[in-house]
Design an enzyme around this catalytic site. Structure first.
Site, mmCIF file in Angstrom:
data_model
loop_
_atom_site.group_PDB
_atom_site.id
_atom_site.type_symbol
_atom_site.label_atom_id
_atom_site.label_comp_id
_atom_site.label_asym_id
_atom_site.label_seq_id
_atom_site.Cartn_x
_atom_site.Cartn_y
_atom_site.Cartn_z
ATOM 1 N N THR A 163 0.846 -1.201 0.000
ATOM 2 C CA THR A 163 0.000 0.000 0.000
ATOM 3 C C THR A 163 0.875 1.242 0.000
ATOM 4 O O THR A 163 1.861 1.324 0.733
ATOM 5 C CB THR A 163 -0.929 -0.032 1.231
ATOM 6 O OG1 THR A 163 -1.700 -1.224 1.151
ATOM 7 C CG2 THR A 163 -1.852 1.185 1.255
ATOM 8 N N CYS A 222 26.723 7.700 6.929
ATOM 9 C CA CYS A 222 26.842 6.297 7.335
ATOM 10 C C CYS A 222 28.186 6.070 8.008
ATOM 11 O O CYS A 222 28.322 5.229 8.867
ATOM 12 C CB CYS A 222 26.756 5.366 6.139
ATOM 13 S SG CYS A 222 25.690 5.962 4.855
#
Ligand code: PLP
Length: 764
Positions: free
Chosen positions: A245, A334
């Site tokens: 969805t 990161c």
């Protein structure tokens, strides 16, 4: 107030985007697959945002899918290309055996390539396309290898350096070839026109959160006719091309950003962005002598500055910026927790010091001239704070005091400056090659003279840097006199500096020449500098050709005789940031040491047990040789954190509480603890940088048992080290403020909002 200069990691959410998302969640929350009114309204919104995206990306044809972000888009593209190759092979067609990807790609690309290559069992060769020092792909190399390429991956603009790829050059090389072409468009979205159609790009992933939409929404463009395999199968959403969805709030927010981009009012145009970059660059040049920019501005996004300052580690610069309320990052987000050199800058072949000390400032096109002006002012204030704290080659206007014991650490190796505050006389113990210039600067800036530069032992595996340091500070040293190999004046029984005194004790074992220096003043013995003879959690290894394993027991007993069990021992290596130790602590943790001191183990038995421990000792996490076998992780797992809310309660209580700010002096100058947190007002506050904490540990060890010491710093890392060290040394009421200043409620409340003129920050 926080100024956010880390837009390449993520951006704040644009006001319009936030409102669009809220409105979807509050009112238009329908599922676009439903066929009732609520669903139809959601479907209309979905179609409208896709249509806007097609216009903005100049992608009238092909697939344009909503994804969760660029990482998903990259997976889908790589999977699609590789499944196609597998089908070709299965159909007996000859397909090239290589995938080429830019050496400076975001990790998401090479990791996805390796992952799907392995999962699909394709055994393709994954070859990085080299880049030049300017960061752009080596097109000659690409030309030479293009015939072997089944897939080519090149980012549009680099997240660490901002370097813009020569997409036309790459397109020209790939012209007429069958190779599929993936262009990671994440950092280009909204900043560069990509001409997706004209350039025959096959796949282009994008991410909403790099352009003022929330996290969790992105786009993937797939050229018409390019191979496609869905990554997610299920309910058939997105025309069965990406099931699940739809994230309608995220899509609505992305739509609002794309509409703003089309409208041309919200985001500053390229020439304005370039002017802002020039202002920041100029402020950096004024603040930091010798600053270098790691990518040429001519071929970089105007919103990214990647810089290095000679003699300043990335960590130092980041701590400094953070103290000034400037949020930047080292290399990529990161990688910012690790002190590793940036892979991107390594690939560009930049010198080691540049790759190890690089910091990235990145702003966004929705920033304002006022924010940029304030950022420039703070950068200059950072330069002033560094100068005042003796961290730059220029002398400070007012020399700082020389604290009793200052510790420097490089990859767990420790160097100490022992100073007599009143006389400004010092001794340097175990200098490290990486620190020669920094220590020389430290000494000069404080107006110190140096009585001696000493080593606790000769190393065997590497030369001492004492000679280089002596040469760098020749004018601060006493007239030349004969020294032994460790730097001790020949024939001297003791070494005086100001009111302090060093004597020495031979402790052969780790090496034949291992020596302990005993530091004393009028009050008696204060500490022992023990080199690698005793380290927190380990004894120095004694399997070198220059070791004397059979002498170790006698040396340890002599050490105990000289210092007892409770004197502070300052080690040559400190692998777990424990700062200092004592024989009592180490006896409890190390059976070998306890055996040696209790007489339970004779020289032979001790040497044998130790040799067994040291067999095949693995290198350290810094890839250096381990100087001893660690046998305990004493105290590392113990929780020492106190939450800000609990601290608040403690402050209301009757017990004595001392808050100790352990950030370095340059950080404290920019934002003293009391200003960081209004709650600190009224508490006892001390400023003791971690580098000089050893000078204060003995005082704190003597505190009444119920006095609470709460250490605090920027992120909670250094304060946890301090709290653990003090607990091990016996004061149990030592704590670390969890999360550091970043989690204090006041800090949250003052985050700068987009397009808002920042109030002038007083006192920078
Ligand atoms: N590609 C580049 C160039 C990036 O900068 C990033 C994010 O840092 C990504 C891919 C991954 O994007 P996402 O966070 O949307 O998965």
């Amino acid at each position: 107030m926080e100024i956010y200069l880390d837009a390449n990691a993520t951006t704040p959410v644009l006001e319009e985007a936030r409102l669009a998302a809220l409105s979807v969640m509050a009112q238009a929350f329908g599922n676009p697959s439903s066929i009732h009114g609520a669903g139809l309204r959601a479907r209309a919104l979905l179609d409208e945002v896709r249509a806007t995206a097609r216009r903005v990306l100049q992608a009238p044809t092909g697939r344009l899918l909503f994804t969760s972000g660029a990482t998903e888009g990259i997976q889908t593209a790589v999977l699609s290309a590789m499944v196609h190759l597998r089908e070709q092979r299965r159909a007996g067609r000859q397909v090239p055996g290589c995938v080429l990807y830019g050496a400076t790609e975001h990790k998401a690309v090479p990791e996805a390539l390796a992952h799907w290559n392995a999962l699909l069992g394709l055994e393709l060769r994954l070859l990085p396309i080299p880049v030049g020092t300017h960061g752009r792909h080596d097109l000659a190399w690409l030309r030479a290898h293009a015939a072997q390429a089944a897939l080519v991956c090149t980012m549009a603009a680099n997240n660490e350096t901002g370097v813009i790829s020569d997409l036309d050059g790459i397109a020209a090389v790939l012209k007429g070839r069958d190779a599929l072409w993936l262009v990671d468009g994440v950092q280009a979205l909204g900043k560069l026109p990509l001409h997706l159609i004209e350039r025959r790009i096959d796949y282009a992933p994008f991410s909403g959160h790099k352009l003022y939409a929330p996290k969790g929404v992105g786009l993937l463009y797939v050229r018409e006719g390019a191979p496609f395999t869905p990554l997610l199968a299920g309910g058939g959403q997105e025309g069965a091309q990406r099931s699940g969805t739809e994230n309608m709030a995220g899509i609505a927010a992305l739509g609002a950003v794309l509409t703003a981009l089309e409208g041309g009012q919200t985001f500053a145009p390229p020439q304005v962005l370039a002017r802002w970059r020039d202002q920041l660059a100029q402020a950096l040049r004024e603040a930091f002598a010798g600053v270098v920019f790691n990518a040429p501005f001519e071929v970089s996004l105007p919103t990214t500055l990647n810089l290095s300052v000679p003699g300043l580690a990335a960590r130092t610069l980041l701590d400094l910026f953070d103290a000034a309320g400037l949020r930047a990052s080292g290399g990529s987000a990161c990688g910012s927790a690790k002190a590793r050199p940036s892979d991107v800058l390594l690939a560009m072949g930049l010198p080691a010091w540049q790759t190890a000390s690089a910091v990235r400032l990145s702003f966004g096109a929705a920033d304002s001239p006022e924010v940029m002006a304030e950022a420039c002012r703070r950068l200059k204030a950072c330069g002033d704070a560094l100068r005042e704290a003796c961290q730059t080659p220029e002398p400070a206007a007012v020399p700082l005091p020389a604290e009793g014991i200052t510790r420097f650490v490089v990859d767990a190796a420790c160097c100490y400056i022992l100073a007599d505050r009143a006389f400004r006389e010092c001794v340097v113990v175990d200098p490290l090659p990486e620190l020669t210039q920094q220590i020389a600067q430290w000494l000069r800036c404080r107006g110190c003279t140096v009585a001696a530069v000493l080593d606790t032992h000769g190393h065997g595996d590497h030369a001492s840097s004492a000679e280089a340091l002596r040469a760098a500070i020749a004018d601060l040293l006493p007239p030349p006199e004969p020294l032994d190999a460790l730097g001790w004046p020949l024939g001297a029984a003791e070494l005086r500096f100001g009111a302090q005194r060093l004597t020495r004790l031979a402790v052969p074992g780790h090496t034949q020449d291992s020596t302990v220096y005993l530091l004393a003043d009028a009050g008696g013995l204060r500490a022992a500098l023990v080199g690698d003879t005793v380290m927190p959690g380990a004894l120095g290894r004694s399997d070198f050709p220059v070791s004397a394993p059979l002498s170790y027991v006698a040396s340890l007993q002599a050490l105990e005789g000289a210092v007892g069990r409770h004197t502070l021992l300052l080690p040559g290596h400190d692998y777990d940031n424990r700062l200092a130790t004592t024989l009592a602590i180490e006896c409890a943790a190390q059976p070998l040491l306890e055996g040696a001191l209790s007489g339970r183990l004779g020289a032979e038995a001790f040497a044998q047990a130790k040799a067994a421990l040291e067999r095949e000792l693995a290198p350290t996490e810094f890839d250096t040789m381990a100087c001893g076998a660690r046998v305990d992780d004493c105290g590392m797992a113990e929780r020492v954190e106190v939450r800000p809310a609990d601290l608040h309660d403690w402050l209301q209580g009757a017990e004595r509480l001392v808050l100790v700010d352990v950030r370095e002096a340059y950080e404290q100058r920019l934002s003293p603890l009391a200003r960081n947190w209004a709650g600190a007002a009224g508490a006892e506050v001390e400023a003791v940088p971690l580098s000089v904490l050893l000078s204060r540990l003995p005082d704190w060890q003597r505190l009444p048992a119920d006095v609470r010491l709460v250490f605090c710093c920027r992120s909670g890392n250094r304060s946890a080290q301090a709290a653990r060290a003090l607990r091990r040394l016996g004061h149990r009421q030592a704590y670390s403020l969890a999360g550091g200043f970043a989690l204090l409620p006041q800090a949250d409340a003052r985050v700068h909002r987009l397009n808002q003129t920042p109030p002038p920050a007083a006192g920078f």
